[in-house]
Design an enzyme around this catalytic site. Structure first.
Site, PDB file in Angstrom:
ATOM      1  N   ARG A   1       9.854   0.823   4.377  1.00 25.86           N
ATOM      2  CA  ARG A   1      10.529   2.043   4.745  1.00 25.86           C
ATOM      3  C   ARG A   1       8.766   3.076   4.686  1.00 25.86           C
ATOM      4  O   ARG A   1       7.785   2.887   4.049  1.00 25.86           O
ATOM      5  CB  ARG A   1      11.451   2.876   3.196  1.00 25.86           C
ATOM      6  CG  ARG A   1      11.470   4.355   3.589  1.00 25.86           C
ATOM      7  CD  ARG A   1      12.587   4.469   2.640  1.00 25.86           C
ATOM      8  NE  ARG A   1      12.355   4.411   0.843  1.00 25.86           N
ATOM      9  CZ  ARG A   1      12.931   5.028   0.115  1.00 25.86           C
ATOM     10  NH1 ARG A   1      14.136   5.255   0.584  1.00 25.86           N
ATOM     11  NH2 ARG A   1      12.051   5.095  -1.264  1.00 25.86           N
TER      12      ARG A   1
ATOM     13  N   ASP B   1       7.206   7.265   4.654  1.00 21.57           N
ATOM     14  CA  ASP B   1       7.080   8.137   4.310  1.00 21.57           C
ATOM     15  C   ASP B   1       7.329   9.360   5.329  1.00 21.57           C
ATOM     16  O   ASP B   1       6.461   9.125   6.573  1.00 21.57           O
ATOM     17  CB  ASP B   1       6.524   9.117   3.069  1.00 21.57           C
ATOM     18  CG  ASP B   1       6.675   8.132   1.925  1.00 21.57           C
ATOM     19  OD1 ASP B   1       7.802   7.431   1.744  1.00 21.57           O
ATOM     20  OD2 ASP B   1       6.137   7.844   0.632  1.00 21.57           O
TER      21      ASP B   1
ATOM     22  N   TYR C   1      -0.891  -2.368   6.578  1.00 22.93           N
ATOM     23  CA  TYR C   1      -0.921  -0.887   7.260  1.00 22.93           C
ATOM     24  C   TYR C   1      -2.909  -0.442   7.374  1.00 22.93           C
ATOM     25  O   TYR C   1      -3.891  -1.732   7.303  1.00 22.93           O
ATOM     26  CB  TYR C   1      -0.825  -0.306   5.656  1.00 22.93           C
ATOM     27  CG  TYR C   1       0.395   0.323   5.272  1.00 22.93           C
ATOM     28  CD1 TYR C   1       1.664   1.054   5.790  1.00 22.93           C
ATOM     29  CD2 TYR C   1       1.181  -0.769   4.800  1.00 22.93           C
ATOM     30  CE1 TYR C   1       2.459   1.954   5.599  1.00 22.93           C
ATOM     31  CE2 TYR C   1       3.005  -0.854   4.448  1.00 22.93           C
ATOM     32  CZ  TYR C   1       3.686   0.253   5.493  1.00 22.93           C
ATOM     33  OH  TYR C   1       4.383   0.605   4.568  1.00 22.93           O
TER      34      TYR C   1
ATOM     35  N   ARG D   1      -1.613   5.428   0.289  1.00 21.77           N
ATOM     36  CA  ARG D   1      -1.748   6.611   0.399  1.00 21.77           C
ATOM     37  C   ARG D   1      -2.216   6.856  -0.821  1.00 21.77           C
ATOM     38  O   ARG D   1      -3.887   6.993  -1.316  1.00 21.77           O
ATOM     39  CB  ARG D   1      -0.814   7.574   0.575  1.00 21.77           C
ATOM     40  CG  ARG D   1      -0.701   7.514   1.793  1.00 21.77           C
ATOM     41  CD  ARG D   1       1.154   8.809   2.212  1.00 21.77           C
ATOM     42  NE  ARG D   1       0.207   9.740   1.701  1.00 21.77           N
ATOM     43  CZ  ARG D   1       1.727  10.672   2.132  1.00 21.77           C
ATOM     44  NH1 ARG D   1       2.820  10.407   1.755  1.00 21.77           N
ATOM     45  NH2 ARG D   1       0.994  12.119   1.374  1.00 21.77           N
TER      46      ARG D   1
END
Length: 252
Positions: A49, A51, A110, A195
């Site tokens: 998932r 954001d 990522y 993040r």
């Protein structure tokens, strides 16, 4: 029949991957397109998932059909013809009926991309940051992520998970021309984790925190101890890995 859908998207216009009642997610766009082409209701289960504003250069989801689709290439062609240009379907693969795109994944990777110079062609795809950074210090701190496993300090609060344990196998900052990119790979990630990691590592790079401070933050298991989340636009889901028996290495 169960199928894996491989796709990519620029997340700027979407409220993340997951469909929601009052905002548009990538999942909703793809489900509606599949329903239109296949003339049946389709539900997607995503591998990860993302954001609001976060991008994915590789993402997977699975869906089920009562009858096998005769031509996956034609299905890909039709889907790409009706979905917005900021989403692209790459492949559709038949898989065993018990394979779940989320739980079968062995790792996710990522990248967080920072541009050191203003560049109009990278708007919404990088975080522009001209402040001086001690990249070596950021890498020394990032190396600590490989020896710890509980990352509650970097998870969004009120997250419905059984535990905060992740196994991080790569965490390194690499400079290339005007870009500074954080590469991080793990078996799983918590909500907001990358993040928050980037935001905290940037504080080290700016000299606001030390390597010892960073380890204390990890051990504290307290989100309030870590830095603020880095902006969403610099984050990309770049790889979702699966066992070779499911997807051959040269196909991933």
């Amino acid at each position: 029949m169960r199928y894996f859908l491989e796709f990519s998207y620029k997340g700027t216009a979407y409220n993340g991957w997951q469909k929601q009642k009052n905002s548009l997610g990538v999942q909703q766009v793809l489900e509606e397109a599949l329903a239109k082409v296949l003339r049946t209701t389709v539900e997607l289960t995503g591998s990860s998932r993302t954001d609001t504003g976060v991008h994915a250069s590789q993402q997977f989801a699975h869906f089920d059909l009562e009858n096998p689709t005769p031509d996956t290439d034609m299905l890909i062609y039709k889907l790409n013809g009706i979905i917005p240009r900021d989403i692209a379907v790459k492949r559709i693969l038949a898989v065993p009926e018990d394979v779940n795109s989320r739980f079968a994944a062995t790792h996710r990777k990522y990248e967080y991309r920072i541009s050191r110079l203003k560049n109009p062609f990278l708007i919404d795809e990088v975080y522009f940051l001209a402040a001086p950074l001690d990249v070596a210090a950021m890498n020394r701190a990032a190396a600590l992520l490989l020896i710890h496993h509980d990352f509650e300090s970097f998870s969004k609060v009120h997250t419905n998970v059984n535990n905060f344990r992740c196994t991080i196998s790569e965490a390194v900052w690499i400079e290339r021309d005007d870009l500074l990119v954080f590469h991080v790979q793990a078996n799983r990630f918590l909500r907001g984790m990358v993040r928050a990691l980037v935001g905290t590592l940037l504080e080290i790079g700016k000299g606001k925190k030390s390597m010892a401070d960073f380890e204390d933050i990890i051990l504290a298991k307290d989100r309030k101890k870590a830095g603020a989340q880095a902006p969403a636009e610099g984050l990309f889901l770049v790889e979702v890995g699966y066992p070779d028996s499911l997807i051959k290495p040269d196909e991933q």
